[in-house]
Motif scaffolding. Structure first.
Motif, PDB file in Angstrom:
ATOM      1  N   TYR A 187     -36.444  64.551  -6.476  1.00  0.00           N
ATOM      2  CA  TYR A 187     -37.321  64.090  -5.402  1.00  0.00           C
ATOM      3  C   TYR A 187     -37.038  62.640  -5.022  1.00  0.00           C
ATOM      4  O   TYR A 187     -37.116  62.272  -3.841  1.00  0.00           O
ATOM      5  N   PHE A 188     -36.712  61.815  -6.016  1.00  0.00           N
ATOM      6  CA  PHE A 188     -36.417  60.411  -5.728  1.00  0.00           C
ATOM      7  C   PHE A 188     -35.200  60.292  -4.810  1.00  0.00           C
ATOM      8  O   PHE A 188     -35.195  59.501  -3.868  1.00  0.00           O
ATOM      9  N   GLY A 189     -34.173  61.106  -5.080  1.00  0.00           N
ATOM     10  CA  GLY A 189     -32.989  61.079  -4.230  1.00  0.00           C
ATOM     11  C   GLY A 189     -33.290  61.520  -2.814  1.00  0.00           C
ATOM     12  O   GLY A 189     -32.789  60.930  -1.845  1.00  0.00           O
ATOM     13  N   ALA A 237     -33.105  50.306   5.500  1.00  0.00           N
ATOM     14  CA  ALA A 237     -31.965  51.235   5.450  1.00  0.00           C
ATOM     15  C   ALA A 237     -30.982  50.814   4.366  1.00  0.00           C
ATOM     16  O   ALA A 237     -30.522  51.640   3.562  1.00  0.00           O
ATOM     17  N   GLY A 238     -30.636  49.522   4.318  1.00  0.00           N
ATOM     18  CA  GLY A 238     -29.688  49.034   3.329  1.00  0.00           C
ATOM     19  C   GLY A 238     -30.168  49.250   1.905  1.00  0.00           C
ATOM     20  O   GLY A 238     -29.411  49.697   1.028  1.00  0.00           O
ATOM     21  N   ILE A 239     -31.437  48.948   1.657  1.00  0.00           N
ATOM     22  CA  ILE A 239     -31.996  49.083   0.303  1.00  0.00           C
ATOM     23  C   ILE A 239     -32.062  50.539  -0.122  1.00  0.00           C
ATOM     24  O   ILE A 239     -31.611  50.910  -1.221  1.00  0.00           O
ATOM     25  N   PHE A 240     -32.607  51.395   0.743  1.00  0.00           N
ATOM     26  CA  PHE A 240     -32.826  52.784   0.340  1.00  0.00           C
ATOM     27  C   PHE A 240     -31.525  53.597   0.310  1.00  0.00           C
ATOM     28  O   PHE A 240     -31.385  54.509  -0.509  1.00  0.00           O
ATOM     29  N   ILE A 241     -30.570  53.292   1.175  1.00  0.00           N
ATOM     30  CA  ILE A 241     -29.275  53.988   1.101  1.00  0.00           C
ATOM     31  C   ILE A 241     -28.549  53.600  -0.185  1.00  0.00           C
ATOM     32  O   ILE A 241     -27.925  54.447  -0.844  1.00  0.00           O
ATOM     33  N   THR A 242     -28.651  52.325  -0.573  1.00  0.00           N
ATOM     34  CA  THR A 242     -28.061  51.892  -1.846  1.00  0.00           C
ATOM     35  C   THR A 242     -28.706  52.612  -3.026  1.00  0.00           C
ATOM     36  O   THR A 242     -28.010  53.098  -3.935  1.00  0.00           O
ATOM     37  N   LEU A 243     -30.048  52.687  -3.023  1.00  0.00           N
ATOM     38  CA  LEU A 243     -30.756  53.398  -4.093  1.00  0.00           C
ATOM     39  C   LEU A 243     -30.368  54.879  -4.119  1.00  0.00           C
ATOM     40  O   LEU A 243     -30.190  55.463  -5.200  1.00  0.00           O
ATOM     41  N   LEU A 292     -27.478  56.248  -3.117  1.00  0.00           N
ATOM     42  CA  LEU A 292     -26.122  56.398  -3.639  1.00  0.00           C
ATOM     43  C   LEU A 292     -26.088  56.232  -5.157  1.00  0.00           C
ATOM     44  O   LEU A 292     -25.436  57.004  -5.870  1.00  0.00           O
ATOM     45  N   ILE A 293     -26.801  55.218  -5.654  1.00  0.00           N
ATOM     46  CA  ILE A 293     -26.850  55.005  -7.106  1.00  0.00           C
ATOM     47  C   ILE A 293     -27.465  56.213  -7.797  1.00  0.00           C
ATOM     48  O   ILE A 293     -26.963  56.693  -8.823  1.00  0.00           O
ATOM     49  N   LEU A 308     -22.430  64.138  -4.740  1.00  0.00           N
ATOM     50  CA  LEU A 308     -21.439  63.236  -4.164  1.00  0.00           C
ATOM     51  C   LEU A 308     -20.107  63.316  -4.891  1.00  0.00           C
ATOM     52  O   LEU A 308     -19.101  62.774  -4.414  1.00  0.00           O
ATOM     53  N   ALA A 309     -20.100  63.996  -6.032  1.00  0.00           N
ATOM     54  CA  ALA A 309     -18.845  64.174  -6.766  1.00  0.00           C
ATOM     55  C   ALA A 309     -17.818  64.961  -5.950  1.00  0.00           C
ATOM     56  O   ALA A 309     -16.619  64.918  -6.253  1.00  0.00           O
ATOM     57  N   VAL A 310     -18.274  65.651  -4.912  1.00  0.00           N
ATOM     58  CA  VAL A 310     -17.340  66.389  -4.062  1.00  0.00           C
ATOM     59  C   VAL A 310     -16.340  65.439  -3.395  1.00  0.00           C
ATOM     60  O   VAL A 310     -15.246  65.843  -2.987  1.00  0.00           O
TER      61      VAL A 310
END
Length: 524
Positions: free
Chosen positions: A209-211, A247-253, A255-256, A268-270
């Motif tokens: 859910y966080f992702g 956008a910058g903060i949440f997209i970074t979170l 991806l991590i 994302l391993a694809v």
């Protein structure tokens, strides 16, 4: 030995499976079509809803923001509720909200229903791609990918044509009513022809859910910045700046999270597959060119040539119709020619068509666009189908959902970035050229004096008094300067798109040479 090894992986595709595939392709086509179908009719819709053109732009923005989020979660939702159930649910929702859009009485209702339409319709695009990867064996996938290409490139090209024709002849409401018949047909085909998969509701307990939340907030904010940035002076506006930070903060979170979580909802391993990553990069550029040109042409024809919605549609149809005659031959061409060469040639044709539009003048209109649009129509399928084939070569089926979501997200993000870039470029370059032309158009220039005197004489002959005639002549001259400034700005914008499309050929050089399995490309 090779044949014997491949035989178990090749399964016969039944007529029922082909019908199921046609149903999901119809859904994907409708979803892509609805991205652009309102573009040539925004003036009519905004006027009917009592809003300005700037406010009415949210009719398209709401759909795009919701759609990018829906694409991202489509893979995991199909795993939880089963591919068939989620497809039917999305199709029914898309149909309901399409009708509600037609009955909207104010802008807030329209924006809400368009967002809901984007959420439900957005899932239909990657799920169609998913069906190709899971339902068809490798030897038949080029046929399915050709059909998917038809939805991805033909839909945006023909959307403004259909929208303009419906608006001029029946009213803007029919832009949404047109979804009813194909929508019911799609639901029926999927329900009776697509195999039933078991639901796995246990996945809800461990769902990332966080992702999902970070992706939705991050990509939604990013889309908002791209769509509204130019209208609100980009980072000179505090709201745009705040959304850019969000956008910058949440997209970074996001991806991590997706790179470190044990069970990420989007694998994302694809991206470890070189062919998939490079093909996605080219797809981003193709999205920029595809949606960027469909954005530039109607805007130019409206601002410079004062075309109606129907005339704009008649111009753009030459990007769409030729594709119907080309796409059926692409799978066969892929058996004879290296897909990398096909895609490279397609990108060169696409780029060349944009360069043809980079030398416009006041007489550049429908007839001139027809030639470049046909060249563009020849190039788009040659890029899309081989690119899809190379991207999916060697991908395991358990990564099909994430691959289809990511691949379609790159196209949409490329389109959004492209529209934002070109919108800013047109505005800034028009201002630049207006100032530069204005420096030479002065009351002391002989050519200008002659032009003003000519206009004065013409207006005096129509019965205007000398003062009014002179002021009107100056207004006309100012309009001519602005028109020339716009023409130069649009020419430069097409030049930028052309350079990007031709430059993206470089990524194809790093793709591995595809091997051939039963005449279809596969992993090298």
């Amino acid at each position: 030995m090779a044949d014997g090894a491949k035989q178990p992986s090749e399964k016969k595709v039944s007529c029922r499976n082909w019908l199921a595939l046609s149903g999901v392709m119809l859904g994907a086509f409708m979803a892509v079509l609805d991205i652009q179908i309102t573009n040539s009719s925004l003036n009519d819709i905004s006027g009917a809803l009592g809003s300005s053109i700037d406010e009415g732009s949210w009719i398209s923005t709401a759909y795009l923001v919701a759609e990018i989020v829906a694409i991202g979660i489509s893979g995991i939702m199909a795993e939880i509720f089963s591919l068939k159930r989620y497809l039917v649910f999305s199709a029914v929702g898309f149909l309901i909200f399409s009708v509600l859009c037609a009955f909207s009485t104010d802008l807030s209702q329209m924006i809400f229903y368009r967002a809901c339409q984007g959420i439900t319709g957005g899932a239909l695009i990657p799920l169609a791609f998913n069906v190709i990867l899971t339902l068809l064996p490798p030897s038949k996938q080029p046929i399915g990918l050709a059909l998917f290409s038809l939805t991805a490139t033909f839909g945006p090209s023909i959307g403004p044509t259909i929208g303009g024709w419906l608006t001029d002849n029946y009213g803007w409401e029919w832009i949404f009513f047109i979804n009813i018949v194909p929508g019911l047909l799609m639901i029926g085909i999927i329900w009776f022809c697509l195999d039933e998969d078991p639901m796995d509701l246990s996945l809800l307990r461990g769902l990332d859910y966080f992702g999902i939340i970070t992706m939705a907030i991050g990509l939604g904010s990013f889309e908002y910045v791209l769509e509204e940035g130019e209208r609100k002076d980009w980072f000179g506006n505090v709201i745009i700046t705040r959304f850019a930070w969000i956008a910058g903060i949440f997209i970074t979170l996001f991806l991590i999270r997706e790179l470190t979580a044990k069970n990420p909802f989007l694998k994302l391993a694809v991206l470890r597959h070189r062919n998939f990553t490079l093909a996605s990069l080219v797809m981003t550029c193709l999205g920029l060119g595809l949606y960027g040109t469909v954005y530039l042409v109607p805007l130019y024809l409206t601002q410079v040539q004062h075309y109606s919605a129907l005339e704009i549609g008649e111009t753009l149809m030459w990007v769409g119709i030729p594709q119907l005659f080309i796409i059926p031959f692409i799978p066969k061409l892929m058996q004879l020619i290296d897909p990398r060469l096909l895609a490279g040639f397609g990108l060169l044709l696409f780029g060349t068509s944009c360069l043809m539009d980079s030398y416009m003048d006041i007489d550049f209109a429908m007839d001139q666009f027809r030639v470049s649009n046909i060249v563009r129509a020849l190039g788009q399928p040659l890029v899309m189908v081989p690119l899809l084939s190379m991207a999916t070569a060697g991908l395991p089926k358990n990564e099909a959902g994430s691959a289809s979501a990511l691949f379609n997200m790159t196209r949409n993000l490329g389109g959004s970035v492209g529209i934002a870039l070109l919108s800013t470029l047109v505005t800034r370059r028009e201002q630049f050229h207006s100032v530069r032309i204005g420096e030479t158009v002065t009351a002391l220039t002989p050519v200008v004096i002659a032009r003003i005197n000519s206009l004065d004489s013409m207006l005096l002959g129509k019965g205007l008094d000398p003062t009014t005639a002179h002021n009107t002549a100056l207004t006309i001259l100012n309009g001519e300067v602005q028109t020339q400034s716009f023409i130069m700005a649009y020419s430069e914008s097409f030049l930028v798109v052309g350079v990007i499309m031709i430059g993206s050929c470089g990524a194809l050089l790093f793709l591995p040479k595809p091997a051939k399995t039963h005449g279809a490309p596969s992993a090298a």
